[in-house]
Design an enzyme around this catalytic site. Structure first.
Site, PDB file in Angstrom:
ATOM      1  N   LEU A 295     -97.867-107.126 -48.612  1.00 61.99           N
ATOM      2  CA  LEU A 295     -98.547-107.632 -47.243  1.00 61.99           C
ATOM      3  C   LEU A 295     -99.044-109.140 -47.676  1.00 61.99           C
ATOM      4  O   LEU A 295     -99.416-109.544 -46.786  1.00 61.99           O
ATOM      5  CB  LEU A 295     -99.576-106.633 -46.705  1.00 61.99           C
TER       6      LEU A 295
ATOM      7  N   LYS B 119     -98.973-110.495 -43.642  1.00 63.50           N
ATOM      8  CA  LYS B 119     -97.772-110.640 -43.001  1.00 63.50           C
ATOM      9  C   LYS B 119     -96.946-109.108 -43.264  1.00 63.50           C
ATOM     10  O   LYS B 119     -97.327-108.329 -44.098  1.00 63.50           O
ATOM     11  CB  LYS B 119     -96.909-111.881 -43.738  1.00 63.50           C
TER      12      LYS B 119
ATOM     13  N   ASP C  78     -95.557-117.161 -51.634  1.00 61.80           N
ATOM     14  CA  ASP C  78     -95.707-116.884 -49.891  1.00 61.80           C
ATOM     15  C   ASP C  78     -96.658-117.660 -49.731  1.00 61.80           C
ATOM     16  O   ASP C  78     -97.142-117.702 -48.462  1.00 61.80           O
ATOM     17  CB  ASP C  78     -96.159-115.272 -49.779  1.00 61.80           C
TER      18      ASP C  78
ATOM     19  N   ALA D  39     -99.163-104.188 -51.922  1.00 61.97           N
ATOM     20  CA  ALA D  39     -98.671-103.359 -50.674  1.00 61.97           C
ATOM     21  C   ALA D  39     -97.619-104.070 -50.018  1.00 61.97           C
ATOM     22  O   ALA D  39     -96.968-103.765 -49.245  1.00 61.97           O
ATOM     23  CB  ALA D  39     -99.745-103.167 -49.787  1.00 61.97           C
TER      24      ALA D  39
HETATM   25  O1  C5P Z   1     -94.613-116.335 -56.604  1.00 60.69           O
HETATM   26  P1  C5P Z   1     -95.380-114.919 -56.962  1.00 60.69           P
HETATM   27  O2  C5P Z   1     -96.584-115.124 -58.083  1.00 60.69           O
HETATM   28  O3  C5P Z   1     -95.829-114.377 -55.680  1.00 60.69           O
HETATM   29  O4  C5P Z   1     -94.334-113.995 -57.422  1.00 60.69           O
HETATM   30  C1  C5P Z   1     -94.534-112.979 -58.373  1.00 60.69           C
HETATM   31  C2  C5P Z   1     -93.449-112.412 -58.994  1.00 60.69           C
HETATM   32  O5  C5P Z   1     -92.298-112.120 -58.238  1.00 60.69           O
HETATM   33  C3  C5P Z   1     -92.778-113.793 -59.932  1.00 60.69           C
HETATM   34  O6  C5P Z   1     -93.533-113.804 -61.112  1.00 60.69           O
HETATM   35  C4  C5P Z   1     -91.411-113.276 -60.026  1.00 60.69           C
HETATM   36  O7  C5P Z   1     -91.237-112.464 -61.235  1.00 60.69           O
HETATM   37  C5  C5P Z   1     -91.142-112.499 -58.717  1.00 60.69           C
HETATM   38  N1  C5P Z   1     -90.520-113.385 -57.703  1.00 60.69           N
HETATM   39  C6  C5P Z   1     -89.274-113.632 -57.844  1.00 60.69           C
HETATM   40  N2  C5P Z   1     -88.733-114.503 -56.972  1.00 60.69           N
HETATM   41  C7  C5P Z   1     -89.273-115.044 -55.672  1.00 60.69           C
HETATM   42  C8  C5P Z   1     -90.575-114.635 -55.449  1.00 60.69           C
HETATM   43  C9  C5P Z   1     -91.206-113.849 -56.718  1.00 60.69           C
HETATM   44  O8  C5P Z   1     -88.572-113.365 -58.695  1.00 60.69           O
HETATM   45  N3  C5P Z   1     -88.748-115.760 -54.667  1.00 60.69           N
END
Ligand code: C5P
Length: 283
Positions: free
Chosen positions: A98, A8, A135, A96
């Site tokens: 993505l 994406k 995501d 990246a």
């Molecule tokens: O949900 P995901 O594992 O992709 O998120 C990785 C990190 O990015 C989370 O641990 C958090 O630190 C940060 N994050 C955030 N707010 C979001 C998405 C991600 O703070 N909406």
């Protein structure tokens, strides 16, 4: 079976604030692109564990790989016994912005639903997906969408022009966790809003797309990886007006219906040592 896991790009990303659980409330426009990983998934013979392998040796294939996490979260919810052999043909660059890892996990969810003929509801799957990563609900649907909350609120949007997309990934990558941590220490403000971006995409108004798109993480990511700014500058100098960093970086994309123009920029940036990928919106 083989499931396609599309990458994406974030055509807009606004950070609304930080929640008590540490996650950031976001308002985004996300669109899948044709660039994809291919996920081969088969039911493992009885008494075999779930195994994840990949043709990319940089990819971690332990139980922390998001595909393995997806199997476990699906099992917790749907209580099945089966294990799986999962092989990831990796094409989407990692670290990246993505969404490659999240898309692979969503492909595993779709694969398990098909292979086990599970009866699922949209809201259950959004819940299971969100528990894997922010995501993942978007990638379960794989359609252009406004994405709100921390990834769980999806509203389909219309994209009039099926732009070609040049993705340029510098050698350095960034972790989303690190970018948000640094973001919290910086003074960040954006007066830009999401609805004008959605309108510009729906009307196929090139100029309005160029003017309205924004990514509120860009300043933070650029402070951590200077190549982002240099790539943006190079693309704009080549006469490409629709240029932005995707997600938390480090990749930068340019949108255009002029494929030749993107190919010329791609060659130049490849010579500078960046990874370049020419693809198209998946709309
Ligand atoms: O949900 P995901 O594992 O992709 O998120 C990785 C990190 O990015 C989370 O641990 C958090 O630190 C940060 N994050 C955030 N707010 C979001 C998405 C991600 O703070 N909406």
């Amino acid at each position: 079976m083989i499931a396609k896991a599309y990458a994406k790009i974030n055509i807009a990303l606004k950070v609304l604030g930080k929640k008590p659980d540490g996650y950031h409330e976001l308002d985004m426009v996300m669109v899948p692109v044709e660039l994809h990983d291919s996920i081969e998934i088969v039911i493992a013979p009885p008494s075999c564990e779930t195994v994840v392998t990949s043709d990319d040796h940089d990819l971690m294939t332990s139980e922390y790989n998001l595909c393995a996490v997806a199997v476990n979260k699906m099992r917790d919810f749907y209580k099945f016994e089966e294990n799986f052999r999962i092989h990831i043909h990796k094409r989407i660059p990692m670290s990246a912005g993505l969404g490659g890892g999240s898309s692979d996990a969503a492909a595993v969810i779709r694969g398990i639903i098909t292979l086990l003929k599970l009866k699922v509801t949209e809201s259950d799957i959004i819940g299971v997906s969100r528990a894997i990563g922010s995501d993942v609900p978007f990638f379960y649907r794989q359609i252009p969408a406004r994405v709100q909350g921390t990834g769980e609120i999806l509203t389909p949007i219309k994209v009039q022009i099926p732009y070609y997309v040049l993705i340029v990934k510098p050698h350095e990558g960034l972790s989303t966790t690190d970018v948000f941590a640094k973001y919290d220490q910086m003074d960040n403000q954006s007066l830009k809003e999401i609805p004008p971006v959605i309108e510009a995409l729906a009307h196929g108004d090139d100029e309005a797309v160029a003017e309205t798109i924004f990514n509120q993480l860009e300043a933070t990511s650029t402070s951590m990886c200077h190549a982002i700014a240099a790539i943006k500058r190079a693309l704009k100098q080549d006469g490409l007006p629709i240029v932005l960093m995707s997600g938390s970086g480090t990749s930068v994309f340019a949108l255009s219906m002029n494929r030749e123009r993107l190919e010329i920029s791609a060659k130049k940036l490849e010579k500078r040592g960046h990874r370049v990928l020419l693809t198209q919106l998946h709309v």
